[in-house]
Design a protein around this motif. Sequence first.
Motif, short mmCIF file in Angstrom:
data_model
loop_
_atom_site.label_atom_id
_atom_site.label_comp_id
_atom_site.label_asym_id
_atom_site.label_seq_id
_atom_site.Cartn_x
_atom_site.Cartn_y
_atom_site.Cartn_z
N LEU A 150 62.31 31.15 28.49
CA LEU A 150 61.05 31.64 27.92
C LEU A 150 59.98 30.57 27.95
CD1 LEU A 150 59.48 33.86 26.40
CD2 LEU A 150 60.40 32.92 24.27
N GLN A 151 60.33 29.33 27.64
CA GLN A 151 59.34 28.27 27.63
C GLN A 151 58.76 28.03 29.02
OE1 GLN A 151 58.14 27.04 24.86
NE2 GLN A 151 59.60 28.35 23.74
N ASP A 152 59.57 28.28 30.06
CA ASP A 152 59.07 28.10 31.42
C ASP A 152 58.02 29.15 31.76
OD1 ASP A 152 60.74 25.94 31.77
OD2 ASP A 152 62.37 27.14 32.62
N ILE A 153 58.25 30.39 31.39
CA ILE A 153 57.28 31.43 31.76
C ILE A 153 56.06 31.41 30.84
CG2 ILE A 153 59.14 32.86 32.68
CD1 ILE A 153 58.81 34.68 30.28
N LYS A 154 56.19 30.83 29.65
CA LYS A 154 55.01 30.73 28.79
C LYS A 154 53.93 29.84 29.38
CE LYS A 154 56.55 31.76 24.08
NZ LYS A 154 56.69 31.23 22.70
N SER A 155 54.35 28.92 30.25
CA SER A 155 53.38 28.02 30.87
C SER A 155 52.64 28.67 32.03
CB SER A 155 54.09 26.75 31.35
OG SER A 155 55.06 27.08 32.35
N ILE A 156 53.06 29.84 32.48
CA ILE A 156 52.41 30.52 33.61
C ILE A 156 51.11 31.14 33.11
CG2 ILE A 156 52.62 32.35 35.32
CD1 ILE A 156 55.60 31.90 35.33
N ARG A 157 50.05 30.96 33.88
CA ARG A 157 48.73 31.43 33.48
C ARG A 157 48.07 32.30 34.54
NH1 ARG A 157 50.37 30.21 29.30
NH2 ARG A 157 49.46 28.86 27.69
N SER A 158 48.85 32.93 35.42
CA SER A 158 48.25 33.71 36.50
C SER A 158 48.98 35.05 36.64
CB SER A 158 48.31 32.95 37.82
OG SER A 158 47.73 33.72 38.86
N PHE A 159 48.22 36.15 36.72
CA PHE A 159 48.75 37.49 36.95
C PHE A 159 48.19 38.03 38.27
CE2 PHE A 159 49.79 37.29 32.53
CZ PHE A 159 50.81 38.20 32.32
N VAL A 160 49.05 38.65 39.07
CA VAL A 160 48.63 39.35 40.28
C VAL A 160 49.18 40.78 40.19
CG1 VAL A 160 48.77 39.49 42.79
CG2 VAL A 160 48.53 37.27 41.68
N PHE A 161 48.27 41.76 40.21
CA PHE A 161 48.66 43.16 40.14
C PHE A 161 48.68 43.74 41.56
CE2 PHE A 161 46.59 42.06 36.19
CZ PHE A 161 47.49 42.52 35.24
N ARG A 162 49.77 44.43 41.91
CA ARG A 162 49.92 45.02 43.23
C ARG A 162 49.89 46.55 43.07
NH1 ARG A 162 54.66 40.79 44.84
NH2 ARG A 162 55.78 42.04 43.29
N LEU A 163 48.84 47.17 43.61
CA LEU A 163 48.62 48.59 43.48
C LEU A 163 48.76 49.27 44.84
CD1 LEU A 163 47.21 47.35 40.92
CD2 LEU A 163 45.69 49.32 40.98
N ASP A 164 49.39 50.45 44.86
CA ASP A 164 49.56 51.14 46.13
C ASP A 164 48.34 51.99 46.49
OD1 ASP A 164 49.81 53.01 44.20
OD2 ASP A 164 51.75 53.81 44.86
N GLY A 165 47.43 52.21 45.57
CA GLY A 165 46.21 52.96 45.84
C GLY A 165 45.07 52.05 46.22
N ASP A 166 44.07 52.64 46.89
CA ASP A 166 42.90 51.83 47.29
C ASP A 166 41.73 52.76 47.54
OD1 ASP A 166 41.17 49.91 48.02
OD2 ASP A 166 42.16 49.36 49.90
N THR A 167 40.91 52.98 46.52
CA THR A 167 39.68 53.76 46.64
C THR A 167 38.55 52.99 45.97
OG1 THR A 167 40.05 54.93 44.56
CG2 THR A 167 40.98 55.93 46.57
N PRO A 168 37.30 53.25 46.32
CA PRO A 168 36.19 52.54 45.65
C PRO A 168 36.20 52.74 44.14
CG PRO A 168 35.41 53.68 47.64
CD PRO A 168 36.83 54.11 47.43
N GLU A 169 36.52 53.97 43.69
CA GLU A 169 36.55 54.20 42.25
C GLU A 169 37.65 53.38 41.58
OE1 GLU A 169 36.69 56.51 44.54
OE2 GLU A 169 34.74 57.51 44.42
#
Length: 722
Positions: A674-693
């Motif tokens: 847990l202490q190792d992942i608490k130091s992570i400060r970056s999120f990347v979201f991967r979405l299968d959709g792709d529209t302007p809205e």
Amino acid sequence: MNTLWAIRCGIRDWIEAVCRTIRALIAKYPFLRTVYTLCSWFSLAAFVVSLIFFRDSRTMLVQYAWSFYVLLQFWFLCRSKTLPWKTAVLFVLSGVFLVVPFTALTIQAMHVVFGGRTSDTWSMSVFTPIFEELWKLLPLGVFLLFSRRASALSLSDYTLIGAATGVGFQLMEELSRRWLNSGLIGRTFGYSTTLLGGETIHWDLFSLFPGRFEESIFPTLMTVSHPVHTAMIALGCGIAYRLRAKWTRWTFLFPALLLAWAILDHAAYNGQYKLPDWIYTIHGWTGDGYKTRPAFLLMLAVSLYADYRLLGKVRDRLPVLPNEPFFNPFSELWNMSFALFRERRKFGYWLSFYRERRELGMNLLYGNEEAAGRRGPVRERVQTVYRALAGVAVILLLAGFTAGWNAYDAGGAGPACFACMFDSLQNWWDRLPWYEQGAILLGALALSLLFVEFWPAVGIAMTAGSIAGSGHTIADYIRDPRKMLTPENALAVAAGIVLSRIPFGRAFQWMGRKGRGYVRKLLDKLGRRKPDIGAPGKPPHHDGPGRGGHSERPDEPRKSDEESPKRDHTDDNRNDDTAPTAGKSYNEVEIVDHRGNPLGEFDEIDLDKGIFYEDKTAKGLDRINPRTGKPSQTPQQFADKQILAKTRVRIQNMLEKAVSTRATAHGSADVPDLQDIKSIRSFVFRLDGDTPELRGAVENSLNQLRQEFPDYTFNVLFGGKP
């Protein structure tokens, strides 16, 4: 009597008709409200500018602050009042715009008839005290004559009406003295200093009812301020009216004696060494002015006891809280003070409930047919607030009996609720457009300038904006104060406070957030750190396939942050086109609390690069619901639920509630600490959709996350298949 009643009703009906006409005109032509608003803002701006360039404006501000302080003292002491603050302010304005001009016209008319000057002894020490003390009662008389609720006033209401009128009168009187006293002594030692008497008008911060008149060199007599005199006489009128049925009309001699006492105090001080000795002998019998304030406070204490005792007689017809054995001002003060410092969202409820309950009680006790027409609306408002407060009181009472106060405090419910207030504050602030935020900051600046100079006012306004814009961060530290103990967090908070206090400090913070990505890229080029391939400084637009693994409906959450998620796939059906090829990564890492209950799950964690990967299904958002004829979820609803809300909860759970990590049935066999992942400060979201809205909605949610968690970076990859 019938003629007087007809005149009274006729005047009141005409005034009410004029008010209805004005309201209808404003409703028909909304631009009138806009014009009024613009004029108000222009007037405020002109006043702020005048504070900088004109000494008289600053003088006026000083006297206004003192008068406002006196009114607050009376507002606090009149515990059984039923009048709202707005009505009290109207009586202050009546003292300014009605009593002062009427008194001046009366004195001038007397001089036109009898001759002489206003500095003559008979004018300054006889007629002036008489007419001033009489005409200060005019607003009370007008209110009792025309108001529909006049018969249902508490004794504190009479006191507050008299005090507010006296505050307005003294505001103009002292302001005139400050403006007109331009002599050498006044400029050197202050406007209230004389050669033989020293300081004669005393405005002390730690005095009850400041503004008394007393020489500082060999004082022999004094006179209390105008608010005290008028409040005492008005309270006497209320007592006489309350007792008229029991003691006949002779009770009205009591306020008459109080009026004579106030006139005597006033005249004796104005005519020092000029009036006959017998006047000062009688004045000595009454205490030379030093007994007036104690006598008034004694009357006020007795009236408070009488009001609350009478409210107890109709207790069975009023809403009563579970932990309220009898009506009294002390429990009211305790509940309001506790709410002010611990649960400020409920402070307004307490104020409204107690005041309107007293109003309903006085209406039931003394209200005539006119006042009875107000009982329905007042009862509805009281019941609305009572239901909310009664529920809170029952919960607290049960918590105290079942778990004890120590256990209740240990659970952190108070700080948590206090922290929720800051969460709600930032949520409200972030929903405002930029021009409304700017208007609020300008208003805070203008209000601060009433009390401090320009640069401190700028610091106060910027601090207010920074608090509103950093509510989630403040709430985080309230929930877990231990985070402040770490040197880096303490230094960051201290730096934030300093930046919010200095002018343009928030601009520096904004530049730092915007330039963080560019600095990181520069360091990468210089070889100072490894390049973050998977988390660039700004969200990239990726059209290739993304990491997969989950198939879910867009209108339902893919996984719960409170329950253990269920998987129906394995790692073999993932598309690894966008997966990192180097570094240690873990799939489906679950965080749990001290009881082993799941708090959420991270789809993938890359420890080497310091990235949380979250996969979200965004397809099918345009699918039409046959029952409603509309899409099941808009892109913004999807982004707010799946990205904003879930990520917010997951970060808070990880930082506050989680105690360890564990593997899931379909995840990696070994998981990071847990202490190792608490130091992570970056999120990347991967979405299968792709529209302007979808891109616009996701970007809105990411911007919200960036404001709530400035220490984290949030990016997105579009077009993959989870």
